[in-house]
Design a protein around this motif. Sequence first.
Motif, PDB file in Angstrom:
ATOM      1  N   VAL A 186      -2.248  76.095  82.167  1.00 60.72           N
ATOM      2  CA  VAL A 186      -3.222  75.027  82.387  1.00 60.72           C
ATOM      3  C   VAL A 186      -4.571  75.531  81.875  1.00 60.72           C
ATOM      4  O   VAL A 186      -4.770  76.726  81.657  1.00 60.72           O
ATOM      5  CB  VAL A 186      -3.340  74.599  83.875  1.00 60.72           C
ATOM      6  CG1 VAL A 186      -2.085  73.891  84.345  1.00 60.72           C
ATOM      7  CG2 VAL A 186      -3.679  75.779  84.770  1.00 60.72           C
ATOM      8  N   THR A 187      -5.493  74.604  81.690  1.00 60.86           N
ATOM      9  CA  THR A 187      -6.763  74.947  81.069  1.00 60.86           C
ATOM     10  C   THR A 187      -7.787  75.452  82.078  1.00 60.86           C
ATOM     11  O   THR A 187      -7.664  75.233  83.282  1.00 60.86           O
ATOM     12  CB  THR A 187      -7.354  73.722  80.343  1.00 60.86           C
ATOM     13  OG1 THR A 187      -7.432  72.623  81.269  1.00 60.86           O
ATOM     14  CG2 THR A 187      -6.480  73.316  79.175  1.00 60.86           C
ATOM     15  N   ASP A 188      -8.830  76.104  81.551  1.00 60.78           N
ATOM     16  CA  ASP A 188      -9.960  76.497  82.393  1.00 60.78           C
ATOM     17  C   ASP A 188     -10.880  75.295  82.579  1.00 60.78           C
ATOM     18  O   ASP A 188     -10.621  74.200  82.064  1.00 60.78           O
ATOM     19  CB  ASP A 188     -10.693  77.696  81.795  1.00 60.78           C
ATOM     20  CG  ASP A 188     -11.382  77.395  80.463  1.00 60.78           C
ATOM     21  OD1 ASP A 188     -11.186  76.287  79.912  1.00 60.78           O
ATOM     22  OD2 ASP A 188     -12.115  78.263  79.962  1.00 60.78           O
ATOM     23  N   TRP A 189     -11.975  75.486  83.341  1.00 60.41           N
ATOM     24  CA  TRP A 189     -12.850  74.354  83.671  1.00 60.41           C
ATOM     25  C   TRP A 189     -13.386  73.683  82.420  1.00 60.41           C
ATOM     26  O   TRP A 189     -13.364  72.450  82.289  1.00 60.41           O
ATOM     27  CB  TRP A 189     -14.028  74.804  84.545  1.00 60.41           C
ATOM     28  CG  TRP A 189     -14.846  73.652  85.029  1.00 60.41           C
ATOM     29  CD1 TRP A 189     -14.733  72.987  86.198  1.00 60.41           C
ATOM     30  CD2 TRP A 189     -15.883  72.967  84.285  1.00 60.41           C
ATOM     31  NE1 TRP A 189     -15.626  71.931  86.254  1.00 60.41           N
ATOM     32  CE2 TRP A 189     -16.346  71.897  85.088  1.00 60.41           C
ATOM     33  CE3 TRP A 189     -16.468  73.144  83.036  1.00 60.41           C
ATOM     34  CZ2 TRP A 189     -17.355  71.027  84.680  1.00 60.41           C
ATOM     35  CZ3 TRP A 189     -17.465  72.263  82.621  1.00 60.41           C
ATOM     36  CH2 TRP A 189     -17.905  71.220  83.446  1.00 60.41           C
ATOM     37  N   VAL A 190     -13.886  74.442  81.473  1.00 60.42           N
ATOM     38  CA  VAL A 190     -14.604  73.854  80.344  1.00 60.42           C
ATOM     39  C   VAL A 190     -13.653  73.160  79.370  1.00 60.42           C
ATOM     40  O   VAL A 190     -13.990  72.114  78.805  1.00 60.42           O
ATOM     41  CB  VAL A 190     -15.498  74.905  79.647  1.00 60.42           C
ATOM     42  CG1 VAL A 190     -14.675  75.932  78.880  1.00 60.42           C
ATOM     43  CG2 VAL A 190     -16.523  74.237  78.745  1.00 60.42           C
ATOM     44  N   TYR A 191     -12.448  73.676  79.175  1.00 61.79           N
ATOM     45  CA  TYR A 191     -11.469  72.974  78.351  1.00 61.79           C
ATOM     46  C   TYR A 191     -11.076  71.649  79.002  1.00 61.79           C
ATOM     47  O   TYR A 191     -10.960  70.621  78.330  1.00 61.79           O
ATOM     48  CB  TYR A 191     -10.214  73.832  78.173  1.00 61.79           C
ATOM     49  CG  TYR A 191     -10.177  74.689  76.929  1.00 61.79           C
ATOM     50  CD1 TYR A 191      -9.157  74.547  75.995  1.00 61.79           C
ATOM     51  CD2 TYR A 191     -11.139  75.669  76.684  1.00 61.79           C
ATOM     52  CE1 TYR A 191      -9.093  75.341  74.863  1.00 61.79           C
ATOM     53  CE2 TYR A 191     -11.093  76.473  75.559  1.00 61.79           C
ATOM     54  CZ  TYR A 191     -10.073  76.308  74.648  1.00 61.79           C
ATOM     55  OH  TYR A 191     -10.025  77.100  73.532  1.00 61.79           O
ATOM     56  N   GLU A 192     -10.840  71.687  80.304  1.00 60.07           N
ATOM     57  CA  GLU A 192     -10.471  70.466  81.017  1.00 60.07           C
ATOM     58  C   GLU A 192     -11.536  69.403  80.870  1.00 60.07           C
ATOM     59  O   GLU A 192     -11.242  68.241  80.577  1.00 60.07           O
ATOM     60  CB  GLU A 192     -10.254  70.768  82.501  1.00 60.07           C
ATOM     61  CG  GLU A 192     -10.040  69.535  83.348  1.00 60.07           C
ATOM     62  CD  GLU A 192      -9.923  69.826  84.835  1.00 60.07           C
ATOM     63  OE1 GLU A 192     -10.205  68.921  85.643  1.00 60.07           O
ATOM     64  OE2 GLU A 192      -9.547  70.959  85.193  1.00 60.07           O
ATOM     65  N   GLU A 193     -12.789  69.779  81.058  1.00 59.51           N
ATOM     66  CA  GLU A 193     -13.887  68.818  81.029  1.00 59.51           C
ATOM     67  C   GLU A 193     -14.180  68.312  79.624  1.00 59.51           C
ATOM     68  O   GLU A 193     -14.363  67.112  79.415  1.00 59.51           O
ATOM     69  CB  GLU A 193     -15.154  69.458  81.620  1.00 59.51           C
ATOM     70  CG  GLU A 193     -16.380  68.560  81.614  1.00 59.51           C
ATOM     71  CD  GLU A 193     -16.268  67.346  82.522  1.00 59.51           C
ATOM     72  OE1 GLU A 193     -16.956  66.342  82.254  1.00 59.51           O
ATOM     73  OE2 GLU A 193     -15.495  67.394  83.492  1.00 59.51           O
ATOM     74  N   GLU A 194     -14.222  69.209  78.647  1.00 56.08           N
ATOM     75  CA  GLU A 194     -14.722  68.839  77.334  1.00 56.08           C
ATOM     76  C   GLU A 194     -13.654  68.596  76.272  1.00 56.08           C
ATOM     77  O   GLU A 194     -13.905  67.884  75.302  1.00 56.08           O
ATOM     78  CB  GLU A 194     -15.720  69.895  76.836  1.00 56.08           C
ATOM     79  CG  GLU A 194     -16.846  70.196  77.813  1.00 56.08           C
ATOM     80  CD  GLU A 194     -17.670  68.971  78.219  1.00 56.08           C
ATOM     81  OE1 GLU A 194     -17.458  67.882  77.658  1.00 56.08           O
ATOM     82  OE2 GLU A 194     -18.520  69.103  79.113  1.00 56.08           O
ATOM     83  N   PHE A 195     -12.481  69.194  76.410  1.00 55.92           N
ATOM     84  CA  PHE A 195     -11.385  68.880  75.496  1.00 55.92           C
ATOM     85  C   PHE A 195     -10.376  67.928  76.143  1.00 55.92           C
ATOM     86  O   PHE A 195      -9.360  67.575  75.542  1.00 55.92           O
ATOM     87  CB  PHE A 195     -10.682  70.154  75.021  1.00 55.92           C
ATOM     88  CG  PHE A 195     -11.482  70.975  74.037  1.00 55.92           C
ATOM     89  CD1 PHE A 195     -12.256  70.362  73.073  1.00 55.92           C
ATOM     90  CD2 PHE A 195     -11.468  72.358  74.084  1.00 55.92           C
ATOM     91  CE1 PHE A 195     -12.996  71.105  72.157  1.00 55.92           C
ATOM     92  CE2 PHE A 195     -12.198  73.118  73.180  1.00 55.92           C
ATOM     93  CZ  PHE A 195     -12.963  72.489  72.210  1.00 55.92           C
ATOM     94  N   SER A 196     -10.641  67.531  77.377  1.00 50.42           N
ATOM     95  CA  SER A 196      -9.944  66.423  78.054  1.00 50.42           C
ATOM     96  C   SER A 196      -8.446  66.625  78.207  1.00 50.42           C
ATOM     97  O   SER A 196      -7.661  65.699  78.020  1.00 50.42           O
ATOM     98  CB  SER A 196     -10.211  65.103  77.309  1.00 50.42           C
ATOM     99  OG  SER A 196     -11.587  64.857  77.212  1.00 50.42           O
ATOM    100  N   PHE A 197      -8.019  67.845  78.545  1.00 50.08           N
ATOM    101  CA  PHE A 197      -6.616  68.039  78.894  1.00 50.08           C
ATOM    102  C   PHE A 197      -6.489  69.162  79.902  1.00 50.08           C
ATOM    103  O   PHE A 197      -7.365  70.023  80.026  1.00 50.08           O
ATOM    104  CB  PHE A 197      -5.756  68.298  77.648  1.00 50.08           C
ATOM    105  CG  PHE A 197      -5.872  69.672  77.039  1.00 50.08           C
ATOM    106  CD1 PHE A 197      -4.817  70.565  77.100  1.00 50.08           C
ATOM    107  CD2 PHE A 197      -7.019  70.064  76.364  1.00 50.08           C
ATOM    108  CE1 PHE A 197      -4.902  71.830  76.523  1.00 50.08           C
ATOM    109  CE2 PHE A 197      -7.115  71.314  75.774  1.00 50.08           C
ATOM    110  CZ  PHE A 197      -6.054  72.201  75.854  1.00 50.08           C
TER     111      PHE A 197
END
Length: 721
Positions: A186-197
Amino acid sequence: MHKLYVVALFFFSFQMSILSQEKQISIEAIYSNEFKTEGLDVLRSLNNGEQYTVLNVDAVTGNTSIDKYDYKTLKKVETLVSSASLEGIQKFSSYQFSDDESKILLATEVESIFRRSTLGVFYIYDSNTKILTKISDAKIQEPTLSPDGKHVAYVLNNNLFLMDLQSGTTKQVTTDGVKNKIINGVTDWVYEEEFSFVRAFEWNANSSKIAFLRFDETDVPQFSMDVYGTEKYPRQHVFKYPKAGEDNAKVSLHMYDVVSNEISDINLGDAYYVPRIKWMNDANSLSVQTINRHQNHLKLHLVDTRANTVSNLLEEKDKAYVDIHDNLTFLADDSFIWTSEKDGWNHIYLYNSEGELMNQVTSGNWEVTRYYGYDQNEDKIYYQSTENGSINRGIYSVESNGKGKKELATESGSNSASFSADFTYFINKYSSATTPPIYTLHKALTGKKIKDIKDNTALLKKLSAYAISPKEFGTISINGNDLNMYMIKPKDFDPSKKYPLFMYQYSGPGSQNVSNSWMKANDYWHQKLVSEGYIIACVDGRGTGFKGSDFKKVTYLNLVKYETEDQIAAAKKLSELDYIDENRTGIWGWSFGGHMATNCILKGNDTFEMAIAVAPVTSWRFYDTIYTERFMRTPAENPSGYDDNSPFNYPELLKGKYLLIHGSGDDNVHVQNTMRMVEALIQANKQFEWGIYPDKNHGIYGGNTRIHLFNKMTNFLKSNL
């Protein structure tokens, strides 16, 4: 001289009662969901293309069910599963089918982590045996069935796990996952927020391999915020958050072999970000998108997993930045469809399996806004675009050679399609500023409407008792650009009177507030204000979306500078209208819009008398790497871009009335932004009002929070404008 070109002077088709008898919308009604629209929840097309499923909730018992419907008749065929018949499950909130649709993954007890990530208790329901299997007693993340339906992979405590559904056994694939250090799958905080997955693992076509990303957050600076809760002592919520210019997680790509139980590493060279992975039709071929830190050089790689070799399929470069998207479809021969802004507008392109451009499928001074898919049997590409005007959305089809374009659903307003699996049908969701969502069934090839499915006439009937005013759409010429705008006037508008002007905007890169679509919660609040004698206006300035990449990217390296100039100039121009009181002009916004409202009350202190800023950024130095550096580069490279438009650097400019709001538990735009603004205003000896909502995140909601917040904003507005 300003001209407002009105394209919507009508409103509801029903007769309104006389004004003195109309009710006013209340904050309590808005935020108790009294004006909620009806829809088709969790709509899925079945493989046969003849039927679809939706998630239904029993209004009396609260039980949930997955019900199957026939496209042709729209009649319910059967209930596939109901929580009423499942022991230990009162309801489920979502579902996914296995590829052969024999198994259904059910989500229960779901709780949020951040904006997109959740934890939940998940079950597998076998439609043939009627057996329900719990995947884990612990709450897990992103469970995903293998294409053959024999396994389910998921993440628990930052590690990847694999459950064998035939034996019921579970194996732990990775073992090095540690909170705030190592994340697998699963993604870290910033990938989740800005790359939307969130899910960062993918099954290949024959269920033999899982490709997954690993995030090493060791060097990422740690952010903490107090959680006050109800206990005697607050606790700290600690997580890794890379602010602009700081270290990001080191991201690597790995391949897990289900049979051998071995993990291999994939060398992506100098890749900085890995925002997308997607298997091709060939079970040994994986596509991987990488992009550099400046986000202006994207590469689409082909990974041959037999030898773990990497080659390039496609590269895109831009003088500003390249947007990440999900518009990638591999055809039977692994040629692929892709969207790009490389000609100045977002359009569809077709490439062969070697990455060579075959042709540009769409073109023109308009944007493809959604790519729906490709019907290989009919050689039809289905998409949504702004061909009918940038504030509208229409649905179209076109052949892969760019010929034979057909309008499928293009009525002025917002059209959004959900296609059947074989592209025989689509369900269109239509709305406009005057029409709440209507769902209709259409033939995909022709666009011909077959049946009405659902509408919101009950909501229209309810709203007929209220004082509702239409949005008047138009353009306003500002700083050499014709900007989209709307205005809302009181029902008893008198052009000989003077009205206070209250402006609303968001203004972030690629965004859109001026849209011919049905009302959101903010629109209902605006209706309340209009009924009390205010005029509402919204202007989408430079940097917003759907008018070409040059218009969007003009703000590169100077976020909020040109956007602020446009709002100030628009306010001045609107104040020249005979019916606007130039001495009573306010503005408000949330997040990026809160930054804008703050800058406007300062840099436009001769124009704006009042501003409300909710959860604002006040320095881009405090925001995350991926978003901020995409538009600004790093603080070391662009210090003036960061500081010249940071409002706590010029608090002495405040003259008008200013309300500042933030949630103390905002993991996105940290309350640090507001605290620094508050301190700057105090030291400048400037009076203002502010409020902090304990433990509330960026959305500032829960319980009566929204009711309290918007009553506070309403009272401030009435007292100061």
